[in-house]
Motif scaffolding. Structure first.
Motif, PDB file in Angstrom:
ATOM      1  N   CYS A  60      -8.913   0.981   5.830  1.00  0.00           N
ATOM      2  CA  CYS A  60      -8.309   2.194   5.268  1.00  0.00           C
ATOM      3  C   CYS A  60      -7.358   2.839   6.259  1.00  0.00           C
TER       4      CYS A  60
ATOM      5  N   VAL B 215      -9.774  -1.982  -1.194  1.00  0.00           N
ATOM      6  CA  VAL B 215     -10.940  -1.992  -0.306  1.00  0.00           C
ATOM      7  C   VAL B 215     -12.172  -1.716  -1.160  1.00  0.00           C
TER       8      VAL B 215
ATOM      9  N   VAL C 106      -3.081   1.640  -0.154  1.00  0.00           N
ATOM     10  CA  VAL C 106      -4.524   1.427  -0.088  1.00  0.00           C
ATOM     11  C   VAL C 106      -5.219   2.097  -1.267  1.00  0.00           C
TER      12      VAL C 106
ATOM     13  N   VAL D 199      -3.534  -2.860  -1.322  1.00  0.00           N
ATOM     14  CA  VAL D 199      -4.742  -3.296  -0.621  1.00  0.00           C
ATOM     15  C   VAL D 199      -5.938  -2.642  -1.300  1.00  0.00           C
TER      16      VAL D 199
ATOM     17  N   GLY E 108      -3.363   2.296   6.052  1.00  0.00           N
ATOM     18  CA  GLY E 108      -3.008   3.603   5.526  1.00  0.00           C
ATOM     19  C   GLY E 108      -2.295   4.477   6.528  1.00  0.00           C
TER      20      GLY E 108
END
Length: 324
Positions: free
Chosen positions: A23, A8, A38, A6, A27
């Motif tokens: 997050c 971000v 993440v 992922v 996470g």
């Protein structure tokens, strides 16, 4: 199965709350560490400042978009500011190779600027509904949904709706059991009923520039519980039905029937939030023909039932009265 990456994206002036949602969810709130990985990236790696003076040190650049499975734009500061072409191109390439591209809250603007949302459903914060529609007429904006998912293009409504959206991404990949465990760890509901309609402010006009219509509006507000028809109201203002219809629409921008329904529903919201009066009595007090028609109208407008509204919005000490 390897963990899904992922990515971000941190942007200058980011909102700490919006940024922290993906997050945390993907996470530390995950029940096991091998489901998602993440990573944070930015167009310009290094120190990125938030809108609150907080900062993060970002190691990765946009090259992370070339390999990530899920890419999240958690926020965007300025709807009128077009993102850089490098960011837009990175999102387009990622989606074309099969990645999921997510825009939370105003992050949906970034996806829209890229053109990815053209012809697709999308959501964003309700306060920016009209602006979004005008800027991106090719996007099918869903003004009510808390989040949308359309061919790996995922968007959410404002602020806390980002939590709903991220939980749904987990649900899509690993099922409800995992999503529910994450929700419990975060102490949030795994799924919220209804959509943005229950939060949107659509105030009924208090008054108009037409004194005759103001007189009628005041009369109707004092008598919401009574039945009204066009003939009797036309007589009240000494107008024909056609003239009343024309004047009322010109003064309020809506029909008399729609205005009255909106006013009754708004009054019912106040009673549900501030009193212990039964749903049946609330229905009667605001002028619906039956509790059934009240519940149907309320659910149609706000996507939740009167009882659900009361549970969500009533204060800790509602008034136990029966207003006549």
């Amino acid at each position: 199965m390897s963990a899904l990456t992922v990515a971000v994206i941190a942007t200058a002036g980011f909102s700490p709350f919006h940024f922290s949602v993906p997050c945390i969810i993907f996470g530390q709130s995950m029940p096991q560490p091998d489901l998602f990985c993440v990573e944070i990236c930015a167009e310009n790696p290094g120190v990125v400042m938030s809108d609150m003076g907080l900062s993060i040190n970002v190691e990765h650049g946009l090259e992370l978009l070339d390999t990530a499975d899920i890419i999240i734009v958690p926020y965007w500061n300025h709807p009128e500011e077009k993102p850089s072409q490098a960011l837009l191109d990175g999102l387009i390439k990622a989606w074309q190779r099969g990645a999921e591209v997510v825009g939370l809250c105003l992050g949906a603007y970034v996806l829209a600027y890229s053109g990815l949302l053209d012809g697709h459903r999308a959501a964003t914060h309700w306060e920016y509904e009209q602006d979004f529609i005008e800027r991106f007429p090719a996007v099918h904006l869903d003004s009510n949904s808390l989040y949308t998912s359309d061919e790996r293009l995922i968007t959410s409504a404002g602020t806390a709706a980002g939590i709903d959206c991220c939980l749904n991404i987990i649900r899509d990949h690993y099922g409800s059991a995992i999503a529910n465990r994450v929700a419990r760890r975060m102490v949030v509901p795994p799924y919220r009923e209804g959509g943005q309609a229950q939060f949107i402010e659509r105030p009924v006009p208090v008054s108009t520039r037409d004194s005759k219509m103001n007189e009628l509006i005041e009369y109707l507000r004092r008598n919401l519980d009574k039945p009204h028809d066009l003939d009797s109201l036309a007589g009240f203002v000494s107008m024909s039905r056609r003239t009343l219809t024309r004047h009322f629409f010109r003064a309020t921008g809506t029909t008399l029937g729609d205005w009255l329904n909106a006013e009754r529903l708004q009054r019912s919201q106040e009673l549900l939030e501030t009193t212990n009066i039964s749903i049946e009595r609330v229905s009667e007090m605001v002028g619906f023909q039956s509790p059934v028609s009240f519940r149907q109208s309320f659910k149609a407008r706000f996507s939740v039932s009167p009882s659900e509204w009361r549970r969500a919005f009533r204060g800790p000490a509602p008034v136990d009265v029966d207003v006549k």
